[in-house]
Design a protein around this motif. Structure first.
Motif, PDB file in Angstrom:
ATOM      1  N   ALA A 183      25.919  76.124 -45.087  1.00 45.22           N
ATOM      2  CA  ALA A 183      26.103  74.742 -45.528  1.00 45.22           C
ATOM      3  C   ALA A 183      27.180  74.673 -46.594  1.00 45.22           C
ATOM      4  N   LEU A 240      19.394  69.554 -41.465  1.00 45.77           N
ATOM      5  CA  LEU A 240      19.847  70.905 -41.106  1.00 45.77           C
ATOM      6  C   LEU A 240      18.758  71.658 -40.348  1.00 45.77           C
ATOM      7  N   ASN A 246      27.257  67.043 -41.907  1.00 43.35           N
ATOM      8  CA  ASN A 246      25.932  66.702 -42.441  1.00 43.35           C
ATOM      9  C   ASN A 246      26.168  65.836 -43.665  1.00 43.35           C
ATOM     10  N   PHE A 301      27.322  73.535 -41.419  1.00 36.69           N
ATOM     11  CA  PHE A 301      27.107  72.132 -41.755  1.00 36.69           C
ATOM     12  C   PHE A 301      28.014  71.753 -42.922  1.00 36.69           C
ATOM     13  N   SER A 358      22.458  79.737 -40.579  1.00 38.53           N
ATOM     14  CA  SER A 358      23.203  78.518 -40.913  1.00 38.53           C
ATOM     15  C   SER A 358      23.969  78.687 -42.217  1.00 38.53           C
TER      16      SER A 358
END
Length: 261
Positions: free
Chosen positions: A208, A192, A42, A7, A206
Motif C-alpha cells: 500500500a 484492501l 485505493n 494499492f 499486498s
C-alpha cells in the motif's frame, strides 16, 4: 514468486496536491503489471470524484473508492455500499442541527448547496472538478445516493457535532474547517482486505502506498505499507518503508526497492 497486489492513494501519492503526475508513473504501472502484479487505486474519494482521464488512462486493474465502500475490478463493480434512505436522512438532519454544511459523496454524483461553500478552497475544488455531476443537495432530497460525506464546520458547534456523529461514523479532520465522515466499519483497510479476499490473494502479498491520515489503516493492513516522504507524519510513522516524495519518483523507487517491476 507469488503475485503481488499494489494499492495506491491518489492525492499526494499518485499525484501531488496540484494534480501533477510524475513522468515516471505511467511506465512504472505498466512495468509492475508486466511483471505479473496487480495495481489498484485505493482512495477516500468516491467513484464520482475519480474522473481525471490522466489517472484512468494509467490502466489500473481496479479501483477501491469511498474508503472501501465500493470495489471495481477490471471495470466490473464487485461491491458497493450506500447509506439507506433512513440512515441518510438522519445524517443530513444531524448536520443541519449543528450547522454543518454537507457534501454528500456517491458513486455517480456529489451533492452540495454551492452557496454554502463559497470562498472555501475545498468547496471550490469540488465545484471546478465535478461540473454537471455536482447536484444540488436540497433539490435532490431525499433521492441521494452516497456512501460517505464531508462537512464544512463552524467552530462554535464543531465539537458537539463531531460527537453526534461518532457512534455511526469515523471522522477524519483534514483541516480546521473540513471533516470527512466514513460509515463504520469502512476504511481503506477494509477495502484492501476485501479486494484481496475477492481475488483469492493473501493480504501479506499486498503493498500500500499513501501519504495522509486516511491512509494509516491501509498502510497498517497491507503486507508492506509504503509512505511518501512528502506525506504527513501519521502515515510516515506507521509505514514499513518510506520512499522519496511523490514528484521525486517515489513510487518508481519503492517498486525498484521491492523488486516489483
Amino acid at each position: 514468486m507469488s503475485k503481488k497486489i499494489l494499492f495506491f492513494d491518489i492525492d499526494g501519492t499518485l499525484w501531488d496536491y496540484k494534480t501533477n503526475i510524475p513522468q515516471s508513473l505511467p511506465a512504472t504501472i505498466k512495468a509492475v503489471q508486466k511483471a505479473g502484479n496487480l495495481c489498484f487505486i485505493n482512495s477516500g474519494r468516491t467513484r464520482a470524484f475519480i474522473r481525471d482521464k490522466r489517472l484512468l488512462d494509467l490502466g489500473f486493474d481496479g479501483i477501491v473508492s469511498g474508503c472501501g465502500t465500493r470495489i471495481e475490478c477490471r471495470g466490473q463493480v464487485v461491491f458497493n455500499y450506500e447509506l439507506d434512505r433512513d440512515f441518510a436522512l438522519r445524517a443530513v438532519e444531524t448536520a443541519k442541527k449543528y450547522n454543518f454544511k454537507m457534501l454528500l459523496e456517491g458513486p455517480e454524483y456529489l451533492y452540495m448547496n454551492k452557496a454554502e461553500f463559497e470562498g472555501n478552497r475545498f468547496g471550490n475544488t469540488v465545484i471546478e472538478q465535478m461540473g454537471a455531476d455536482l447536484k444540488d443537495l436540497d433539490s435532490c432530497a431525499p433521492d441521494w445516493h452516497f456512501s460517505k460525506f464531508s462537512c464544512l464546520t463552524l467552530p462554535e458547534k464543531r465539537e458537539e457535532g463531531l460527537a453526534a456523529f461518532a457512534k455511526d461514523f469515523d471522522e477524519l479532520v483534514h483541516d480546521p474547517l473540513v471533516a470527512e465522515f466514513v460509515p463504520k466499519p469502512y476504511t481503506k483497510a477494509t477495502g484492501l482486505l476485501q479486494t484481496c479476499s475477492l481475488l483469492g490473494l493473501d493480504a501479506k502479498d499486498s503493498f500500500a502506498f499513501g501519504d495522509g491520515i486516511n491512509d494509516v489503516s491501509m498502510l497498517k493492513a497491507a503486507g508492506t505499507g509504503i509512505a511518501m516522504a512528502s506525506g504527513r507524519p501519521p502515515a510516515i510513522e506507521v509505514a514499513d518503508y518510506v520512499t522519496s516524495g511523490v514528484m521525486e519518483d517515489g513510487i518508481l523507487n519503492a517498486c525498484r526497492h521491492f523488486s516489483l517491476l
